[in-house]
Design a protein around this motif. Structure first.
Motif, PDB file in Angstrom:
ATOM      1  N   UNK B  69      -1.148  -5.132   1.107  1.00 49.72           N
ATOM      2  CA  UNK B  69      -0.611  -3.765   1.137  1.00 49.72           C
ATOM      3  C   UNK B  69       0.379  -3.627   2.288  1.00 49.72           C
ATOM      4  N   UNK B  70      -0.009  -4.181   3.426  1.00 53.95           N
ATOM      5  CA  UNK B  70       0.865  -4.092   4.595  1.00 53.95           C
ATOM      6  C   UNK B  70       2.146  -4.890   4.366  1.00 53.95           C
ATOM      7  N   UNK B  71       1.997  -6.039   3.733  1.00 57.06           N
ATOM      8  CA  UNK B  71       3.169  -6.870   3.457  1.00 57.06           C
ATOM      9  C   UNK B  71       4.112  -6.142   2.495  1.00 57.06           C
ATOM     10  N   UNK B  72       3.537  -5.466   1.527  1.00 55.28           N
ATOM     11  CA  UNK B  72       4.332  -4.654   0.602  1.00 55.28           C
ATOM     12  C   UNK B  72       5.137  -3.625   1.376  1.00 55.28           C
ATOM     13  N   UNK B  73       4.449  -2.954   2.262  1.00 52.16           N
ATOM     14  CA  UNK B  73       5.115  -1.890   3.021  1.00 52.16           C
ATOM     15  C   UNK B  73       6.218  -2.461   3.898  1.00 52.16           C
ATOM     16  N   UNK B  74       5.927  -3.604   4.529  1.00 56.00           N
ATOM     17  CA  UNK B  74       6.893  -4.168   5.468  1.00 56.00           C
ATOM     18  C   UNK B  74       8.099  -4.767   4.758  1.00 56.00           C
ATOM     19  N   UNK B  75       7.858  -5.445   3.640  1.00 53.63           N
ATOM     20  CA  UNK B  75       8.923  -6.286   3.086  1.00 53.63           C
ATOM     21  C   UNK B  75       9.251  -6.063   1.619  1.00 53.63           C
ATOM     22  N   UNK B  76       8.289  -5.543   0.858  1.00 56.78           N
ATOM     23  CA  UNK B  76       8.488  -5.595  -0.590  1.00 56.78           C
ATOM     24  C   UNK B  76       9.049  -4.318  -1.179  1.00 56.78           C
ATOM     25  N   UNK B  77       8.700  -3.187  -0.582  1.00 59.40           N
ATOM     26  CA  UNK B  77       9.207  -1.936  -1.134  1.00 59.40           C
ATOM     27  C   UNK B  77       8.099  -1.082  -1.698  1.00 59.40           C
ATOM     28  N   UNK B  78       8.387  -0.057  -2.513  1.00 61.49           N
ATOM     29  CA  UNK B  78       9.722   0.244  -3.011  1.00 61.49           C
ATOM     30  C   UNK B  78      10.557   0.971  -1.982  1.00 61.49           C
ATOM     31  N   UNK B  79      11.861   1.052  -2.256  1.00 65.53           N
ATOM     32  CA  UNK B  79      12.722   1.809  -1.369  1.00 65.53           C
ATOM     33  C   UNK B  79      12.948   1.086  -0.055  1.00 65.53           C
ATOM     34  N   UNK B  80      13.213   1.879   0.968  1.00 59.65           N
ATOM     35  CA  UNK B  80      13.564   1.301   2.266  1.00 59.65           C
ATOM     36  C   UNK B  80      12.348   0.661   2.911  1.00 59.65           C
ATOM     37  N   UNK B  81      12.485  -0.586   3.337  1.00 56.17           N
ATOM     38  CA  UNK B  81      11.384  -1.252   4.029  1.00 56.17           C
ATOM     39  C   UNK B  81      11.825  -1.558   5.454  1.00 56.17           C
ATOM     40  N   UNK B  82      10.891  -1.690   6.366  1.00 61.44           N
ATOM     41  CA  UNK B  82      11.268  -1.986   7.747  1.00 61.44           C
ATOM     42  C   UNK B  82      11.872  -3.366   7.936  1.00 61.44           C
TER      43      UNK B  82
END
Lengths: 945, 212
Positions: B69-82
């Protein structure tokens, strides 16, 4: 090179040695691969030597869907040009089209399937496989179907037109609720042509070149313009979408001698090309048109060439004019309760519109005497007003009675003449299937389509669905009032939204959010929300599942364009699908397979993967109906074929005579248009143009094959009385049920009127007595405009954020160090990455206000203000004080402000100081026939912040 | 003769990193990670690897789910990722499929390899690390002149393709997560690739290699 500080004491032997210290570790090592595979020398050489190629396709950066030619180098799209073979845009490409690579290759696009892990609106997801996402969806859909019926599911295919795979799938699934963006676009605007022609869109005849049959039998592109006058009322083709050729064509027509008049509260881009700009008060186009019609009827003189406004030959191809005229004239002696003038007089219209009586008379005379001419009306004007139908009806009538419809240089209903497409792949056959439901304890059988929540519910005449009123039905459920299932109630339990963004564009924003987040206990009332798209828009933040749709450069379909004769483009694969995105066809097949595997009896292999083994097979089926129009008009496109027979087939097979003629079905059948044929012909099929296509029925789609001024009438056919007219079906439903739809009951109607009618718009204190009390405290009327974005879906494109447009999208940003914000575990969270934006380097949505109004309020350009409606709805934004809008009006761009999806780049960063017009829209007011939100019927007061 | 253990270690590290950056994280790989030992290296490198192992010690399925989940948020998306994991984003104006992606693709083709997953841009972090793993394997399996040529290629790829954006990418991860696995991973990735780069510089300029 950006490297960290090195510790320089490494020797060659001191580099890390990594070893698997256990059997588990060693075994695990074996499972780690590099992610690469070897390829042969020949393969690599071929790939390296890949030449530059060009692919013809069709744009999707807005619904104009212009023909494109895209350069591809080494598998990567590198440049976008117009397709010189396509007459819609003839080699041109606008700012939106040219920036398409920034959509396809945007780092913010949705790349993988996602399942929500927080609450709706938090934007927290986990990436999943397609299999997992489709399992989730299919399991849920089947459970909902079993418990509530397939009718509890809605598919909204949004703002992009290549939607047939989704419509086909969901209709096969068993729901009648498949819709698209048109429902919240401009339905009142289309009403007149629909009623009177069976059409939709009246546009000026300025698309050039057109392919015309010459007297010697040859076909030649005609570049000449015959137009003498175009009046654009609330229509702005130089910034708006859909009818791309109108911008070039208007300029060319003007150079060829045409006069251009723009009627608009704002000085739009189109107005800059006009000979006259008439700044009308918002919401009074029907009033102006009514005055023009009255003037023409009162002053027409057949014997005076300078007053011969009416071309009575229209009676040859129309019916019901006497009744229409009588109903129109029945208002002439009535007095307006606000201004005391008789309806439709010049003084009456002057008081309402803010245009002088002399100017209105001059306008009416000019339109009446100038031939050929076109009166054209638009989305932001007529389309967005509660009573826009009336302007559409009168405008259509004006074009007809002045002899301007279907003449060279006049007006054309493009819906009637554009190429057909879709055919069986729209899935209409599925909703003819019968189902049984329990209604008041009894089993009732009827067709699936008779379960439709609008057509057999509160909006029987809304032939484009009523998306703007979905929030109410999400919250309250559906009660059917008409048809065999009258009395049946069901909830809405699943909402699929594809390439649309109703939270921002579908009527009041908060009402949409409330509807999508409403709960029954711990469960969301709408139990399943699925978003299918390429960018992440606000509605996606409320989805349970997000599916990545391939961008328009990665998928195939057919254009949906509105030319003045039959033309169709292919949308072709330009580059390979990126990330894990899938095309609409892929998604249709994958979800169909899942549903079938899980036991859905309505999803059959012979309807899906066996019928359409490849994507090309699907689109070839959609092309089988092209061009699909009556062979009509002058010059006749194919003199050797019978008049009024339907033409099917490629241009070359029809031209060469390689056809079969079916006299029973009245069809001239050539070789079917196919994807392969289109690829071999620069992506375009063009059939010949003709005019006078209403003669002898021609392309008209009314039951009588005439222009109809009466919309509910009886005819006798074969000894039987038959009821016809566009409203007749709905009135019959009303009579059978004994119940009037609530929205027209509010007007005091019992059913839809048979001919001309009049009612006032809402939230207009100058025309509707119910609102005069607000005039002083809420002195501003709010209207909408367009900028160089496709409504709400292209905000993530960098270039388009830098192009100022019409004082609506202006470089009024402050200097900021923008802290980028992402969706974190706690919702929007500063990412820590900072971007410096220089002052005035980026455009933001602003509130266009007349400079004098601003001075009275003590404002200057760039001041932040709050707008508030009498209902207490608010939004905020910076004012732009200009001379390019009439006093008393404010204008904002739809989709340009208040954008809270972090997937949108810098527009998101200015969400706190840019206005969202749908924060203000009355959530309960929908235009009474089609249910369109009353976007441009807004009154506000202004407060400086 | 170049130390075979080092060549083997290079291959293992790169393929480990490539796999870790290739979504989704899997418990077998994370468990295996805890069983690896770093035999030698700089102090900071050793520390970062220890941290990385510690962050996944006793890994359970729920932890893997949370990491994904964290990897999704950091790198996968959707939309703007850090932390978008593509070279083009950092080097070519925040767009995908820029010249960095084209260069990566050309490089792979010159070495007659192609990504098994061809639907992601060729400059994805897992692919660039995976390519270095491929070259490391090639270096392991060849001798003498060819080996040196391969090491040169690795050096060049690090210098011109990966390292120009890696630090920024890893900083984006580290400054946008509270998850110790990702902070440790980002630190280890930088230190490890830098260490390899320094080693390559060293070995390619040494007398023995020059003799070859």
């Amino acid at each position: 090179m950006n490297t960290p500080n090195k510790e320089k004491t490494i020797s060659r032997r001191d580099f890390l040695k990594l070893s698997g210290a256990s059997v588990v570790g060693l075994a695990a090592l074996g499972n780690l691969d590099t992610g690469f595979k070897k390829i042969s020398r020949a393969e690599s050489r071929k790939a390296l030597q890949e030449n530059v190629k060009y692919v013809y396709t069709s744009c999707v950066m807005c619904p104009a869907e212009c023909g494109l030619k895209v350069k591809v180098e080494n598998g990567i799209a590198s440049a976008i040009y117009g397709n010189v073979y396509g007459p819609m845009n003839s080699n041109g490409v606008c700012a939106k089209g040219a920036s398409g690579l920034q959509m396809a290759y945007n780092a913010n696009r949705i790349k993988y399937p996602m399942i929500r892990v927080g609450n709706r609106g938090e934007g927290k997801y986990k990436r999943v496989s397609w299999d997992e996402a489709l399992d989730y969806i299919a399991d849920k859909l089947l459970a909902l179907k079993k418990k509530y019926g397939a009718e509890s599911v809605i598919l909204d295919a949004g703002d992009v037109t290549d939607r047939d795979p989704y419509w086909y799938l969901f209709r096969a699934f068993g729901t009648p609720h498949v819709t698209e963006h048109g429902a919240i676009c401009d339905t009142p605007r289309r009403h007149g042509p629909k009623l009177m022609f069976g059409g939709k869109r009246v546009e000026p005849d300025v698309m050039r070149p057109v392919l015309v049959r010459r007297p010697d039998g040859s076909l030649k592109n005609d570049y000449s313009y015959q137009t003498k006058l175009i009046i654009y009322a609330g229509w702005n083709p130089f910034t708006a979408t859909r009818i791309n050729y109108e911008s070039r064509g208007t300029v060319e027509a003007k150079l060829a001698g045409a006069k251009i008049i723009v009627i608009d509260p704002a000085f739009s881009n189109t107005a800059t090309k006009a000979d006259q700009w008439i700044p009308i008060r918002p919401g009074t186009d029907p009033d102006l048109f009514a005055a023009i019609l009255r003037y023409i009827l009162e002053n027409n003189n057949n014997d005076d060439p300078f007053r011969r406004y009416i071309d009575w030959s229209f009676l040859d191809y129309s019916q019901g004019w006497d009744e229409f005229e009588a109903s129109f004239k029945s208002w002439w002696n009535k007095k307006d309760p606000i201004n005391g003038f008789n309806y439709f007089t010049l003084d009456w219209a002057a008081n309402r519109t803010g245009i002088t009586a002399e100017k209105i008379a001059e306008l009416a005379h000019t339109f009446g005497i100038t031939k050929p001419a076109a009166l054209v009306w638009g989305m932001n004007g007529i389309g967005h007003h509660y009573n826009g139908y009336i302007a559409s009806i009168i405008g259509t009538a004006l074009n007809v009675i002045t002899g301007n419809m279907e003449v060279p240089g006049g007006a054309i209903d493009t819906e009637l003449v554009k190429s057909d497409k879709g055919g069986n792949v729209k899935g209409e056959a599925f909703i003819k299937n019968e189902v049984t439901r329990k209604v008041n304890g009894q089993d009732v059988t009827g067709k699936i389509e008779e379960l439709h929540m609008d057509y057999y519910g509160d909006w029987p005449a809304a032939w484009d669905d009523v998306v703007g009123d979905y929030p109410r039905r999400f919250l309250e459920g559906v009660t059917l009032r008409y048809g065999p299932f009258r009395g049946y109630k069901y909830p809405i339990k699943a909402f699929f939204i594809r390439t649309g963004n109703p939270v921002i564009t579908g009527s009041n924003t908060q009402k949409w959010i409330d509807a999508l987040t409403a709960k029954d206990g711990d469960e969301y009332r709408v139990e399943l929300v699925v978003n299918i798209d390429t960018p992440l828009l606000e509605t996606g933040l409320y989805a349970d599942v997000i599916l990545p749709e391939a961008s328009y450069l990665e998928r195939m379909s057919l254009s949906d364009i509105y030319p003045s004769h039959q033309v169709i483009y292919l949308r072709d694969f330009v580059i390979d699908k990126l990330h894990e995105s899938k095309t609409q066809y892929d998604i249709m097949i994958a979800l169909a397979k899942k549903l079938h595997e899980k036991g859905d009896p309505d999803i059959k292999p012979e309807d899906f993967w066996e019928k359409f083994p490849t994507e090309e097979d699907f689109w070839n089926e959609a092309l089988k109906v092209a061009p699909g129009r009556a062979h009509a008009g002058e010059p006749l496109p194919y003199p050797k074929y019978p008049v009024n027979y339907k033409l099917i087939g490629t241009p070359d097979s029809l031209e060469s005579g390689n056809v079969k003629i079916d006299d029973d079905k009245k069809v001239v059948q050539g070789e079917y248009v196919t994807v392969k044929w289109l690829r071999e012909h620069n992506g375009v099929a063009i059939w010949p143009m003709s005019w006078h296509r209403f003669n002898n029925g021609g392309v008209l789609k009314t039951a009588s094959k005439k222009v109809e001024f009466v919309w509910d009438y009886e005819v006798e056919k074969d000894g039987e009385k038959k009821r016809q007219g566009q409203y007749s079906k709905y009135n019959k439903l009303i009579e059978d049920a004994g119940e009037t739809p609530f929205a027209i009951a509010e007007l005091g109607w019992k059913e839809y009127p048979a001919t001309f009618y009049w009612f006032e718009t809402v939230w207009n204190p100058y025309t509707n007595p119910a609102y005069t009390k607000y005039r002083d405290e809420y002195p501003f009327q709010v209207i909408w405009g367009r900028v160089h974005h496709a409504m709400s879906g292209t905000q993530l494109v960098d270039w388009l954020g830098r192009i100022p447009t019409e004082d609506l999208w202006a470089p009024l940003n402050d200097e900021r160090v923008v802290s980028e914000v992402i969706i974190g575990p706690n919702g929007p969270t500063p990412s820590g990455r900072k971007v410096h934006l220089a002052k005035s380097s980026w455009c933001i949505g602003v509130i266009q206000m007349n400079a004098a109004d601003g001075r009275k309020l003590g404002l200057k350009t760039g001041d932040l203000v709050e707008l508030e409606t009498p209902q207490g709805f608010k939004t905020r934004g910076k004012v732009n004080l200009v001379e390019t809008i009439r006093p008393g009006a404010l204008r904002m761009a739809m989709g340009a402000g208040g954008r809270f999806s972090p997937g949108l780049g810098l527009t998101y960063d200015f969400r706190d100081e840019t206005p969202n017009g749908n924060d203000l829209t009355d959530p309960d007011k929908h235009s009474p026939i089609m249910g369109m939100p009353a976007y441009a019927d807004i009154l506000v007061k202004v407060k400086k912040l | 003769m170049i130390d075979r253990e080092i060549l083997e270690a290079r291959f293992n590290v790169y393929r480990l990193l490539s796999t870790v950056y290739r979504y989704p994280l899997q418990s077998e790989v994370l468990t295996a990670l805890t069983n690896f030992e770093l035999m030698e290296g700089t102090q900071s490198l050793l520390e970062s690897f220890r941290e990385l192992k510690l962050s996944v010690k006793g890994i359970k399925e729920t932890m893997v789910e949370n990491l994904n989940i964290e990897m999704t948020r950091l790198m996968e998306g959707p939309g703007l990722t850090p932390a978008p994991p593509f070279a083009s984003y950092y080097l070519n104006g925040k767009q995908l499929m820029g010249t960095a992606a084209q260069t990566a693709r050309q490089t792979y083709l010159k070495w007659q390899v192609a990504p098994k997953n061809d639907s992601i841009p060729p400059d994805h972090i897992s692919l660039e690390l995976g390519f270095l793993a491929f070259l490391a394997k090639q270096a392991l399996d060849t001798l003498d002149i060819q080996q040196v040529e391969i090491l040169h290629a690795s050096h060049l790829f690090l210098k011109e393709q990966l390292l120009p954006w890696l630090v920024q990418f890893c900083s984006c991860i580290a400054s946008n997560t509270a998850e110790s696995f990702f902070t440790a991973l980002s630190r280890f990735t930088i230190l490890c690739t830098q260490a390899d780069y320094d080693w390559l510089e060293d070995i390619l300029s040494s007398e023995k290699v020059q003799e070859i």
